[in-house]
Write a protein that holds these residues in place. Sequence first.
Motif, PDB file in Angstrom:
ATOM      1  N   GLY A 143     -18.702 -11.679 -20.729  1.00  0.00           N
ATOM      2  CA  GLY A 143     -17.557 -12.591 -20.614  1.00  0.00           C
ATOM      3  C   GLY A 143     -16.277 -11.860 -20.232  1.00  0.00           C
ATOM      4  O   GLY A 143     -15.515 -12.325 -19.380  1.00  0.00           O
ATOM      5  N   LYS A 144     -16.049 -10.711 -20.833  1.00  0.00           N
ATOM      6  CA  LYS A 144     -14.854  -9.921 -20.525  1.00  0.00           C
ATOM      7  C   LYS A 144     -14.907  -9.414 -19.086  1.00  0.00           C
ATOM      8  O   LYS A 144     -13.909  -9.408 -18.368  1.00  0.00           O
ATOM      9  N   ALA A 166     -26.747 -13.788 -13.953  1.00  0.00           N
ATOM     10  CA  ALA A 166     -26.776 -12.663 -13.011  1.00  0.00           C
ATOM     11  C   ALA A 166     -26.109 -11.439 -13.633  1.00  0.00           C
ATOM     12  O   ALA A 166     -26.587 -10.312 -13.477  1.00  0.00           O
ATOM     13  N   LEU A 167     -24.994 -11.658 -14.334  1.00  0.00           N
ATOM     14  CA  LEU A 167     -24.317 -10.543 -14.986  1.00  0.00           C
ATOM     15  C   LEU A 167     -25.176  -9.991 -16.128  1.00  0.00           C
ATOM     16  O   LEU A 167     -25.257  -8.773 -16.320  1.00  0.00           O
ATOM     17  N   ALA A 168     -25.836 -10.882 -16.859  1.00  0.00           N
ATOM     18  CA  ALA A 168     -26.720 -10.441 -17.944  1.00  0.00           C
ATOM     19  C   ALA A 168     -27.878  -9.621 -17.382  1.00  0.00           C
ATOM     20  O   ALA A 168     -28.344  -8.676 -18.037  1.00  0.00           O
ATOM     21  N   LEU A 185     -24.945  -1.985 -15.669  1.00  0.00           N
ATOM     22  CA  LEU A 185     -23.556  -2.404 -15.889  1.00  0.00           C
ATOM     23  C   LEU A 185     -22.966  -1.527 -16.986  1.00  0.00           C
ATOM     24  O   LEU A 185     -23.550  -1.390 -18.068  1.00  0.00           O
ATOM     25  N   TYR A 186     -21.827  -0.937 -16.680  1.00  0.00           N
ATOM     26  CA  TYR A 186     -21.156  -0.044 -17.617  1.00  0.00           C
ATOM     27  C   TYR A 186     -19.796  -0.602 -17.986  1.00  0.00           C
ATOM     28  O   TYR A 186     -19.113  -1.227 -17.163  1.00  0.00           O
ATOM     29  N   HIS A 242     -20.708  -1.345 -11.860  1.00  0.00           N
ATOM     30  CA  HIS A 242     -22.161  -1.414 -11.681  1.00  0.00           C
ATOM     31  C   HIS A 242     -22.562  -0.123 -10.969  1.00  0.00           C
ATOM     32  O   HIS A 242     -21.973   0.226  -9.945  1.00  0.00           O
ATOM     33  N   LEU A 243     -23.532   0.581 -11.502  1.00  0.00           N
ATOM     34  CA  LEU A 243     -24.009   1.817 -10.897  1.00  0.00           C
ATOM     35  C   LEU A 243     -25.528   1.767 -10.872  1.00  0.00           C
ATOM     36  O   LEU A 243     -26.166   1.615 -11.918  1.00  0.00           O
TER      37      LEU A 243
END
Length: 176
Positions: free
Chosen positions: A27-28, A58-60, A68-69, A82-83
């Motif tokens: 969310g952040k 998609a973010l999850a 995702l960092y 995103h790496l």
Amino acid sequence: MSTGFATQMTAQGIDVEIRPADLKDVGKYALLAKAAQEWLRSRGLGQYVPAAHETPAALAARVDSGTLYAVWRDGAAVAFFHLSAAPSPWWPADGVPALYLAGVVVDRALRGQGVGRQIIAWSAAEARRRNCECLRLDCHAGNPWLRRYYEAQGFVLRGELEQHPGYRGCLFERTA
């Protein structure tokens, strides 16, 4: 895959911790991405910030894949990126071991305080740790400030292409 560890860094007097993001961070990340998108629009830049438009699922998925960092400062997430070792769809297949940096968003309150440089330095170190030759990214060709910023961080322009109708992107690479 995620490295599963946290790294403390200091630059320009700002201490941050970089660690894999959790589902509670999504969310952040979306809020920071939407704020970045609005700020770019207010400056007349048609730059697309993917995380501002991606679904929570998609973010999850980025969290689940360990790519995702989150960048933490004083107990709060202040930036995300995103790496991944998965090649970006924009880069031609060349067999060069590389990591791909994308989706970088930093809280506007920390603009100019070195957080972006810390993300790049950490990502380059992670590329070396994973025996990759380079760190790659793409960015909006119509944002001259961002292009200069990446060049100042040691990236070299490797090409320009149309990523979407009417939207040109630049391919940048630096030695890990």
